[in-house]
Design an enzyme around this catalytic site. Sequence first.
Site, PDB file in Angstrom:
ATOM      1  N   SER A  30     -14.745   3.608   7.419  1.00 12.18           N
ATOM      2  CA  SER A  30     -15.902   3.113   6.675  1.00 12.18           C
ATOM      3  C   SER A  30     -16.056   3.817   5.335  1.00 12.18           C
ATOM      4  O   SER A  30     -15.805   5.003   5.205  1.00 12.18           O
ATOM      5  CB  SER A  30     -17.172   3.296   7.506  1.00 12.18           C
ATOM      6  OG  SER A  30     -17.337   4.657   7.848  1.00 12.18           O
ATOM      7  N   TYR A  39      -9.552  -2.740  11.221  1.00 12.03           N
ATOM      8  CA  TYR A  39      -8.196  -2.642  10.681  1.00 12.03           C
ATOM      9  C   TYR A  39      -7.294  -3.713  11.300  1.00 12.03           C
ATOM     10  O   TYR A  39      -7.222  -3.844  12.530  1.00 12.03           O
ATOM     11  CB  TYR A  39      -7.631  -1.244  10.947  1.00 12.03           C
ATOM     12  CG  TYR A  39      -8.105  -0.199   9.967  1.00 12.03           C
ATOM     13  CD1 TYR A  39      -9.096  -0.473   9.027  1.00 12.03           C
ATOM     14  CD2 TYR A  39      -7.540   1.078   9.951  1.00 12.03           C
ATOM     15  CE1 TYR A  39      -9.525   0.483   8.126  1.00 12.03           C
ATOM     16  CE2 TYR A  39      -7.957   2.038   9.045  1.00 12.03           C
ATOM     17  CZ  TYR A  39      -8.959   1.729   8.138  1.00 12.03           C
ATOM     18  OH  TYR A  39      -9.360   2.684   7.235  1.00 12.03           O
ATOM     19  N   LYS A 224      -9.711  14.432   1.743  1.00 17.54           N
ATOM     20  CA  LYS A 224     -10.440  13.433   0.955  1.00 17.54           C
ATOM     21  C   LYS A 224     -11.649  12.956   1.729  1.00 17.54           C
ATOM     22  O   LYS A 224     -11.555  12.689   2.924  1.00 17.54           O
ATOM     23  CB  LYS A 224      -9.537  12.249   0.625  1.00 17.54           C
ATOM     24  CG  LYS A 224     -10.161  11.285  -0.376  1.00 17.54           C
ATOM     25  CD  LYS A 224      -9.146  10.292  -0.921  1.00 17.54           C
ATOM     26  CE  LYS A 224      -8.932   9.145   0.041  1.00 17.54           C
ATOM     27  NZ  LYS A 224      -7.834   8.258  -0.394  1.00 17.54           N
ATOM     28  N   LYS A 226     -15.267  10.275   1.502  1.00 23.52           N
ATOM     29  CA  LYS A 226     -15.829   9.088   0.873  1.00 23.52           C
ATOM     30  C   LYS A 226     -17.173   9.424   0.246  1.00 23.52           C
ATOM     31  O   LYS A 226     -17.969  10.164   0.843  1.00 23.52           O
ATOM     32  CB  LYS A 226     -16.005   7.982   1.918  1.00 23.52           C
ATOM     33  CG  LYS A 226     -14.709   7.591   2.612  1.00 23.52           C
ATOM     34  CD  LYS A 226     -13.797   6.816   1.696  1.00 23.52           C
ATOM     35  CE  LYS A 226     -12.513   6.397   2.397  1.00 23.52           C
ATOM     36  NZ  LYS A 226     -11.677   5.533   1.538  1.00 23.52           N
ATOM     37  N   ASP A 254     -13.602   9.690  -3.009  1.00 22.77           N
ATOM     38  CA  ASP A 254     -13.226   8.275  -3.058  1.00 22.77           C
ATOM     39  C   ASP A 254     -14.482   7.421  -3.039  1.00 22.77           C
ATOM     40  O   ASP A 254     -15.234   7.447  -2.068  1.00 22.77           O
ATOM     41  CB  ASP A 254     -12.344   7.949  -1.838  1.00 22.77           C
ATOM     42  CG  ASP A 254     -11.751   6.552  -1.901  1.00 22.77           C
ATOM     43  OD1 ASP A 254     -12.146   5.757  -2.780  1.00 22.77           O
ATOM     44  OD2 ASP A 254     -10.892   6.249  -1.055  1.00 22.77           O
ATOM     45  N   GLU A 280     -11.343   8.743  -6.697  1.00 21.43           N
ATOM     46  CA  GLU A 280     -10.541   7.553  -6.430  1.00 21.43           C
ATOM     47  C   GLU A 280     -11.416   6.307  -6.504  1.00 21.43           C
ATOM     48  O   GLU A 280     -12.558   6.316  -6.052  1.00 21.43           O
ATOM     49  CB  GLU A 280      -9.926   7.701  -5.038  1.00 21.43           C
ATOM     50  CG  GLU A 280      -8.929   6.629  -4.678  1.00 21.43           C
ATOM     51  CD  GLU A 280      -8.205   6.959  -3.363  1.00 21.43           C
ATOM     52  OE1 GLU A 280      -7.921   8.150  -3.126  1.00 21.43           O
ATOM     53  OE2 GLU A 280      -7.952   6.033  -2.587  1.00 21.43           O
ATOM     54  N   GLU A 309      -4.909   1.289  -4.553  1.00 18.71           N
ATOM     55  CA  GLU A 309      -4.786   0.605  -3.260  1.00 18.71           C
ATOM     56  C   GLU A 309      -5.186  -0.855  -3.351  1.00 18.71           C
ATOM     57  O   GLU A 309      -4.758  -1.676  -2.546  1.00 18.71           O
ATOM     58  CB  GLU A 309      -5.585   1.324  -2.171  1.00 18.71           C
ATOM     59  CG  GLU A 309      -7.073   1.183  -2.272  1.00 18.71           C
ATOM     60  CD  GLU A 309      -7.815   1.988  -1.198  1.00 18.71           C
ATOM     61  OE1 GLU A 309      -7.636   3.204  -1.164  1.00 18.71           O
ATOM     62  OE2 GLU A 309      -8.581   1.412  -0.418  1.00 18.71           O
ATOM     63  N   ASP A 332       0.087   0.973  -2.887  1.00 20.83           N
ATOM     64  CA  ASP A 332      -0.071   0.524  -1.509  1.00 20.83           C
ATOM     65  C   ASP A 332       1.183  -0.263  -1.161  1.00 20.83           C
ATOM     66  O   ASP A 332       1.646  -1.098  -1.942  1.00 20.83           O
ATOM     67  CB  ASP A 332      -1.322  -0.363  -1.413  1.00 20.83           C
ATOM     68  CG  ASP A 332      -1.586  -0.861  -0.004  1.00 20.83           C
ATOM     69  OD1 ASP A 332      -2.633  -0.476   0.555  1.00 20.83           O
ATOM     70  OD2 ASP A 332      -0.777  -1.631   0.525  1.00 20.83           O
ATOM     71  N   HIS A 359      -1.460   5.309  -1.159  1.00 19.32           N
ATOM     72  CA  HIS A 359      -2.517   4.973  -0.209  1.00 19.32           C
ATOM     73  C   HIS A 359      -1.886   4.795   1.173  1.00 19.32           C
ATOM     74  O   HIS A 359      -0.839   4.168   1.293  1.00 19.32           O
ATOM     75  CB  HIS A 359      -3.166   3.652  -0.648  1.00 19.32           C
ATOM     76  CG  HIS A 359      -4.118   3.069   0.342  1.00 19.32           C
ATOM     77  ND1 HIS A 359      -4.031   1.767   0.790  1.00 19.32           N
ATOM     78  CD2 HIS A 359      -5.190   3.609   0.965  1.00 19.32           C
ATOM     79  CE1 HIS A 359      -5.004   1.529   1.646  1.00 19.32           C
ATOM     80  NE2 HIS A 359      -5.725   2.615   1.773  1.00 19.32           N
ATOM     81  N   GLY A 361      -2.909   5.209   5.804  1.00 18.72           N
ATOM     82  CA  GLY A 361      -3.922   4.873   6.800  1.00 18.72           C
ATOM     83  C   GLY A 361      -3.769   3.412   7.152  1.00 18.72           C
ATOM     84  O   GLY A 361      -2.667   2.865   7.121  1.00 18.72           O
TER      85      GLY A 361
END
Lengths: 468, 468
Positions: A30, A39, A224, A226, A254, A280, A309, A332, A359, A361
């Site tokens: 999130s 995802y 990192k 958010k 980010d 980011e 990304e 990405d 990028h 995950g």
Amino acid sequence: MTQRLYEATRIRGLSVRDIRFPTSLRLDGSDAIHHDPDYSCAYVVLFTNAGLKGHGLTFTVGRGNELVVAAVKSLAHLVVGKELKDLLGHSMATIWRSLTSESQLRWVGPEKGVIHLAVAAIINALWDLWARQEQKPLWKLLVDMEPEDLVETIDFRYITDVLTKVEAVQMLKDMRKGKEEREAFMLSNGYPAYTTAAGWLGYSEEKVKTLCQQYMSQGYRHFKIKVGHNLEDDKKRCAAVRSVLGDEMTLMLDANQNWDVDEAIEWMKELACYRPHWIEEPTSPDDVLGHARIAKELSPLGIGVATGEMCQNRVMFKQFLQAKALTYCNIDAARVGGVSEVLSIYLMCKKFNVPVCPHAGGVGLCEMVHHLQVWDYISVTGTTEGRLVEFANILAEHFKTPAIIRNSHYMPHRTPGYSVEMHDKSLQAYEFPYGPAWKELYKQGGKYKDPATAKCPLLERPNQDTTR
Amino acid sequence: MTQRLYEATRIRGLSVRDIRFPTSLRLDGSDAIHHDPDYSCAYVVLFTNAGLKGHGLTFTVGRGNELVVAAVKSLAHLVVGKELKDLLGHSMATIWRSLTSESQLRWVGPEKGVIHLAVAAIINALWDLWARQEQKPLWKLLVDMEPEDLVETIDFRYITDVLTKVEAVQMLKDMRKGKEEREAFMLSNGYPAYTTAAGWLGYSEEKVKTLCQQYMSQGYRHFKIKVGHNLEDDKKRCAAVRSVLGDEMTLMLDANQNWDVDEAIEWMKELACYRPHWIEEPTSPDDVLGHARIAKELSPLGIGVATGEMCQNRVMFKQFLQAKALTYCNIDAARVGGVSEVLSIYLMCKKFNVPVCPHAGGVGLCEMVHHLQVWDYISVTGTTEGRLVEFANILAEHFKTPAIIRNSHYMPHRTPGYSVEMHDKSLQAYEFPYGPAWKELYKQGGKYKDPATAKCPLLERPNQDTTR
């Protein structure tokens, strides 16, 4: 390349599946804009008449995945039936162009969004097939390619004003010296990673602190988190994370596109005291000139600007580089048109001396990007200075050859291919909307509803409607 | 606004249809990149419980239209069931944001390509509904709106660094004087048009010359032809057209993205002797900085640079304006996110003093853009200086209120709405893939095949494949 085999072998079919994981149940992933990501991926398999398969995917965050699946179906006729000799090797740039510039389909792009994500999945499957055919992991296929052969996999259209094929060949030739040593170094040491898994926006401050400690104990030194939803919350989270990390560790932030240009500059000035390494996605991923202004304003504070990304294609990356709009390039593996296009972006970054920090995950991104970054180290830049690969290990259990992390480094895969093959049982369980895992969720009666019962009224034959 | 009615009325359903016309049979619309367009649209109807309907569409060139239709279905739940008060008026910017920033769907855009084309069709249908509700043609709805109300229909996100809501209000207030006179002028004289219908790339030189003569006799003084496929052919076509047009008439050229940046500059230097007014789409629609360089190089030759029909959103237009990368702005009524977003682009163009010359032709574009341009004249810029609306009258017979051209000028519509309602019999005949017109084409056995017989092998259950 085993030319004879490539002539005899052709793509006899393509399958594409809508695979989704209910990750938003735990707020994994999130951020300020995507508050409830599930995802997902459009999962492509190419079947040859020789029994070999190629697996490729593109990542999405849930709804909309059906559109990418549909786009793969709309593009499939361009590869199915073709012989490998017309798809791989020196034909790669041509098939890439035929997918991205199909004379009618390009109108709904071109080279962006749904249709380009679909191209990525197909092109990635072709590269996977090629690497398996050569019995090499993708990074090794790239590393072993002659410069003249490698550039034939890239479509240089629209980027020749900054990078020509001839320049690219020279660039790769200049890096031949020391390749063996660098390959050996990678195989024993791996490529440095940073973690995002500690800092999703939906996590509580306590959870973030605990996770930071946990990842530090695993050897991570780069984190990192958010930001961008609420300034006071961001200050608290940054302070909390810094209190755990101390002064030595690197902290990246980010914002996931949540700000306008001026807002980004002001907000980041407020967070500068926590010494972020980069911000980011401060604003729209389309705003090259906006990022350039943010980068210029934040540079005196020692804060870099990272994005990529959601950067749609090489033409946009070209401009981000020309305008000095990004300090770190977050390519990405499946947003732009697959491996072929990603290679051109790495080469442009080399020319502009901008480090690529991919990028990752999502679904399968960690598995893919380490191949690219290992190639970058061995064949393109020869350095890991200022470079890190993102790591967020949410769904690794679904992959046959998940990313291998040792002491916060990605270890290069040795299995042939591009590492995105998923377990059959995962594909079956999580196929949307009626795989068993999804049916179970509908039965539980939580946030997920059977789409058949939640349909909104579409009147398919408006002309037979008499209410007018 | 009749507030009480808006509260009682809600959207009870949405229909979307895949409408395609086999225009490539005659090479209408052919250019250097799109050599066989089948002009198509995703056609949306919104149904209210009060019996009123709103019609909206987005234009494509054939294959890929099915993806836009699918995207409309994916977005439909965001408007169906809502009351008009939560969709129109001051709610318009909010509903626009909810469509463009849906937390999962935005990943497959954001604000670009398939998903944004779908937003355009829905937003255009909402504006059509609103204008019908107010019993005004769309241009008149816009013209009569108070500046403070009009700006509430626009999402200013990501453009506040060049245009704020407050500035936009002032801009519109500054133009209040003389509005009545300008409206009267438009109603009696209309808005000047240029024609593209003479110069498609698939047409022979003779056909182009004959058509130029024909359009000149209808009063046209501005002509656009397609170039970019072959330099020697282009020289011949330009010379032939100039020989018919003489020195007084305006000639525009359109390369439809066929060139790299340096190539565009060199090619156009070769064509400069034919005194083109502008070169349209010289390179990738994403290349702001490339267009800026081309514009700079061609400016001394008196050639302007035009682009916009494939420009994905206001963030890109903002940068084209900031970078002095376009001399003329070719907005498209359905490429960006419908009326609401188009308005913001007109306002930015006003600020940068760049004339808007909308892209038209296609399906329904002529019908839509004249509303916008008439509003621009009456409420925004007060001038037609350097401004023209494209006209290519290929499919007008399918519209209930087709564009009205008098002496090469678009006459403002007086019928309520946004003028894109199509005849029921057209919608039925040309619904793809099994409307009667399409079935007839399959039966004739020409280039169009029944999609069911032409399907490429998709193996829906790869895990049950045993060839590995």
